[in-house]
Scaffold this motif. Sequence first.
Motif, PDB file in Angstrom:
ATOM      1  N   THR A  44       4.329   5.481  -8.692  1.00 51.42           N
ATOM      2  CA  THR A  44       4.540   4.052  -8.911  1.00 51.42           C
ATOM      3  C   THR A  44       3.309   3.427  -9.560  1.00 51.42           C
ATOM      4  O   THR A  44       2.189   3.635  -9.077  1.00 51.42           O
ATOM      5  CB  THR A  44       4.820   3.340  -7.572  1.00 51.42           C
ATOM      6  N   PRO A  45       3.460   2.662 -10.636  1.00 42.15           N
ATOM      7  CA  PRO A  45       2.315   1.949 -11.214  1.00 42.15           C
ATOM      8  C   PRO A  45       1.679   1.016 -10.191  1.00 42.15           C
ATOM      9  O   PRO A  45       2.365   0.467  -9.319  1.00 42.15           O
ATOM     10  CB  PRO A  45       2.933   1.164 -12.374  1.00 42.15           C
ATOM     11  N   ALA A  46       0.373   0.827 -10.287  1.00 42.42           N
ATOM     12  CA  ALA A  46      -0.362   0.034  -9.308  1.00 42.42           C
ATOM     13  C   ALA A  46       0.207  -1.373  -9.160  1.00 42.42           C
ATOM     14  O   ALA A  46       0.304  -1.903  -8.043  1.00 42.42           O
ATOM     15  CB  ALA A  46      -1.835  -0.029  -9.693  1.00 42.42           C
ATOM     16  N   ALA A  47       0.608  -1.986 -10.265  1.00 44.61           N
ATOM     17  CA  ALA A  47       1.098  -3.365 -10.221  1.00 44.61           C
ATOM     18  C   ALA A  47       2.402  -3.497  -9.457  1.00 44.61           C
ATOM     19  O   ALA A  47       2.750  -4.581  -8.991  1.00 44.61           O
ATOM     20  CB  ALA A  47       1.269  -3.902 -11.640  1.00 44.61           C
ATOM     21  N   GLN A  48       3.144  -2.407  -9.319  1.00 40.73           N
ATOM     22  CA  GLN A  48       4.435  -2.450  -8.640  1.00 40.73           C
ATOM     23  C   GLN A  48       4.381  -1.919  -7.208  1.00 40.73           C
ATOM     24  O   GLN A  48       5.379  -1.945  -6.494  1.00 40.73           O
ATOM     25  CB  GLN A  48       5.455  -1.622  -9.434  1.00 40.73           C
ATOM     26  N   ALA A  49       3.227  -1.451  -6.776  1.00 42.31           N
ATOM     27  CA  ALA A  49       3.109  -0.795  -5.474  1.00 42.31           C
ATOM     28  C   ALA A  49       2.754  -1.797  -4.378  1.00 42.31           C
ATOM     29  O   ALA A  49       2.060  -2.798  -4.630  1.00 42.31           O
ATOM     30  CB  ALA A  49       2.044   0.292  -5.534  1.00 42.31           C
ATOM     31  N   PRO A  50       3.216  -1.569  -3.147  1.00 44.73           N
ATOM     32  CA  PRO A  50       2.823  -2.437  -2.023  1.00 44.73           C
ATOM     33  C   PRO A  50       1.311  -2.397  -1.828  1.00 44.73           C
ATOM     34  O   PRO A  50       0.675  -1.351  -1.990  1.00 44.73           O
ATOM     35  CB  PRO A  50       3.556  -1.818  -0.829  1.00 44.73           C
ATOM     36  N   SER A  51       0.720  -3.534  -1.476  1.00 42.62           N
ATOM     37  CA  SER A  51      -0.726  -3.591  -1.269  1.00 42.62           C
ATOM     38  C   SER A  51      -1.136  -2.669  -0.128  1.00 42.62           C
ATOM     39  O   SER A  51      -0.399  -2.480   0.841  1.00 42.62           O
ATOM     40  CB  SER A  51      -1.157  -5.030  -0.967  1.00 42.62           C
ATOM     41  N   GLY A  52      -2.319  -2.074  -0.277  1.00 43.71           N
ATOM     42  CA  GLY A  52      -2.842  -1.200   0.763  1.00 43.71           C
ATOM     43  C   GLY A  52      -2.404   0.242   0.655  1.00 43.71           C
ATOM     44  O   GLY A  52      -2.917   1.101   1.368  1.00 43.71           O
ATOM     45  N   THR A  53      -1.452   0.541  -0.236  1.00 43.18           N
ATOM     46  CA  THR A  53      -0.990   1.912  -0.395  1.00 43.18           C
ATOM     47  C   THR A  53      -1.869   2.645  -1.410  1.00 43.18           C
ATOM     48  O   THR A  53      -2.594   2.031  -2.200  1.00 43.18           O
ATOM     49  CB  THR A  53       0.461   1.956  -0.861  1.00 43.18           C
ATOM     50  N   GLN A  54      -1.783   3.960  -1.402  1.00 45.09           N
ATOM     51  CA  GLN A  54      -2.537   4.725  -2.385  1.00 45.09           C
ATOM     52  C   GLN A  54      -2.066   4.425  -3.800  1.00 45.09           C
ATOM     53  O   GLN A  54      -2.872   4.410  -4.731  1.00 45.09           O
ATOM     54  CB  GLN A  54      -2.420   6.218  -2.080  1.00 45.09           C
ATOM     55  N   SER A  55      -0.774   4.185  -3.964  1.00 47.12           N
ATOM     56  CA  SER A  55      -0.277   3.841  -5.300  1.00 47.12           C
ATOM     57  C   SER A  55      -0.882   2.539  -5.801  1.00 47.12           C
ATOM     58  O   SER A  55      -1.131   2.382  -7.001  1.00 47.12           O
ATOM     59  CB  SER A  55       1.248   3.746  -5.283  1.00 47.12           C
ATOM     60  N   ALA A  56      -1.127   1.590  -4.887  1.00 46.47           N
ATOM     61  CA  ALA A  56      -1.752   0.324  -5.287  1.00 46.47           C
ATOM     62  C   ALA A  56      -3.195   0.542  -5.734  1.00 46.47           C
ATOM     63  O   ALA A  56      -3.718  -0.204  -6.562  1.00 46.47           O
ATOM     64  CB  ALA A  56      -1.701  -0.660  -4.130  1.00 46.47           C
ATOM     65  N   ILE A  57      -3.844   1.564  -5.184  1.00 50.94           N
ATOM     66  CA  ILE A  57      -5.239   1.855  -5.524  1.00 50.94           C
ATOM     67  C   ILE A  57      -5.337   2.730  -6.772  1.00 50.94           C
ATOM     68  O   ILE A  57      -6.124   2.464  -7.683  1.00 50.94           O
ATOM     69  CB  ILE A  57      -5.943   2.548  -4.338  1.00 50.94           C
ATOM     70  N   TYR A  58      -4.502   3.783  -6.825  1.00 46.29           N
ATOM     71  CA  TYR A  58      -4.650   4.797  -7.869  1.00 46.29           C
ATOM     72  C   TYR A  58      -3.537   4.782  -8.909  1.00 46.29           C
ATOM     73  O   TYR A  58      -3.610   5.516  -9.897  1.00 46.29           O
ATOM     74  CB  TYR A  58      -4.722   6.186  -7.227  1.00 46.29           C
ATOM     75  N   GLY A  59      -2.519   3.958  -8.701  1.00 47.92           N
ATOM     76  CA  GLY A  59      -1.432   3.877  -9.667  1.00 47.92           C
ATOM     77  C   GLY A  59      -0.740   5.212  -9.862  1.00 47.92           C
ATOM     78  O   GLY A  59      -0.404   5.900  -8.897  1.00 47.92           O
ATOM     79  N   THR A  60      -0.552   5.607 -11.098  1.00 49.91           N
ATOM     80  CA  THR A  60       0.132   6.856 -11.404  1.00 49.91           C
ATOM     81  C   THR A  60      -0.833   8.041 -11.520  1.00 49.91           C
ATOM     82  O   THR A  60      -0.431   9.139 -11.892  1.00 49.91           O
ATOM     83  CB  THR A  60       0.925   6.728 -12.712  1.00 49.91           C
ATOM     84  N   GLY A  61      -2.103   7.810 -11.196  1.00 50.17           N
ATOM     85  CA  GLY A  61      -3.102   8.867 -11.282  1.00 50.17           C
ATOM     86  C   GLY A  61      -3.073   9.787 -10.077  1.00 50.17           C
ATOM     87  O   GLY A  61      -2.216   9.671  -9.188  1.00 50.17           O
ATOM     88  N   PRO A  62      -4.021  10.708 -10.008  1.00 49.98           N
ATOM     89  CA  PRO A  62      -4.090  11.608  -8.855  1.00 49.98           C
ATOM     90  C   PRO A  62      -4.554  10.869  -7.600  1.00 49.98           C
ATOM     91  O   PRO A  62      -5.227   9.841  -7.682  1.00 49.98           O
ATOM     92  CB  PRO A  62      -5.117  12.654  -9.291  1.00 49.98           C
ATOM     93  N   PHE A  63      -4.170  11.386  -6.437  1.00 49.03           N
ATOM     94  CA  PHE A  63      -4.646  10.874  -5.153  1.00 49.03           C
ATOM     95  C   PHE A  63      -5.733  11.810  -4.635  1.00 49.03           C
ATOM     96  O   PHE A  63      -5.586  13.033  -4.711  1.00 49.03           O
ATOM     97  CB  PHE A  63      -3.524  10.844  -4.112  1.00 49.03           C
ATOM     98  N   PRO A  64      -6.806  11.278  -4.057  1.00 51.59           N
ATOM     99  CA  PRO A  64      -7.824  12.158  -3.466  1.00 51.59           C
ATOM    100  C   PRO A  64      -7.288  12.852  -2.221  1.00 51.59           C
ATOM    101  O   PRO A  64      -6.308  12.410  -1.608  1.00 51.59           O
ATOM    102  CB  PRO A  64      -8.953  11.182  -3.120  1.00 51.59           C
ATOM    103  N   LEU A  65      -7.940  13.934  -1.855  1.00 50.24           N
ATOM    104  CA  LEU A  65      -7.600  14.630  -0.620  1.00 50.24           C
ATOM    105  C   LEU A  65      -7.817  13.722   0.577  1.00 50.24           C
ATOM    106  O   LEU A  65      -8.816  12.994   0.647  1.00 50.24           O
ATOM    107  CB  LEU A  65      -8.461  15.888  -0.479  1.00 50.24           C
ATOM    108  N   HIS A  66      -6.908  13.762   1.543  1.00 46.92           N
ATOM    109  CA  HIS A  66      -6.987  12.863   2.682  1.00 46.92           C
ATOM    110  C   HIS A  66      -6.149  13.409   3.837  1.00 46.92           C
ATOM    111  O   HIS A  66      -5.313  14.292   3.653  1.00 46.92           O
ATOM    112  CB  HIS A  66      -6.472  11.469   2.308  1.00 46.92           C
ATOM    113  N   THR A  67      -6.376  12.867   5.015  1.00 51.36           N
ATOM    114  CA  THR A  67      -5.532  13.093   6.181  1.00 51.36           C
ATOM    115  C   THR A  67      -4.522  11.962   6.258  1.00 51.36           C
ATOM    116  O   THR A  67      -4.879  10.799   6.077  1.00 51.36           O
ATOM    117  CB  THR A  67      -6.377  13.085   7.469  1.00 51.36           C
TER     118      THR A  67
END
Length: 213
Positions: free
Chosen positions: A48-71
Amino acid sequence: MQLPELNAAGWTLVDGVSSSAELLELGRAIGCPVPTPNGELVKEIRVTPAAQAPSGTQSAIYGTGPFPLHTDTVFWPVPVRYVILRAHGDTRRPTTVMGFERLLQECGSRVSALAERSVWVVGGKGKRFYCSLRFRHGDSIGWRYDADLMSPANDAAVEVDKVLRPVVTHEVTDCIEWNCAVAVVLSNWNVLHGRGPDPGKEGTRVVERLYVR
């Protein structure tokens, strides 16, 4: 269900899972599925593009890019034990995985020692609370880390965070290459996972996620 590789490596692939119903059946064979806050058991996650993602989600932070490793679920008092995923649609983008013990080895012995003494503040859904990277639940030991939801609360954590952040963003030991009839079971207490880079001209990619305790 016996999954020896899950205990040895922290994650394993299970063939023959080609629907949400089969994903849920797998989860019930491993433990007790846990519903999300809105009550659904199997959650669909889409790029999901960052502008369309719920606030606080990884998509809101990283958009359509990669997500960092996390728990997952670091904001729970005890993070969920297992995360089970399957993908369909455009499955070219991999899921990235790294064992927590391997992560600490990558960071060196000094950081590993500091990690044991580090204190963190977890922010996110619900109340903020203090925690450590390493936790005990019953007879089991687990780890948690999410650079976007955990903030250092003592000097040891500040130093650890400086080293961990670039590693979880850029270093990967394993990539899960998806097909439409496989699921991955992750030991969320022992491995971190993320999302790989955009493969280019990406179509609709859907990852179904099930939490199991």
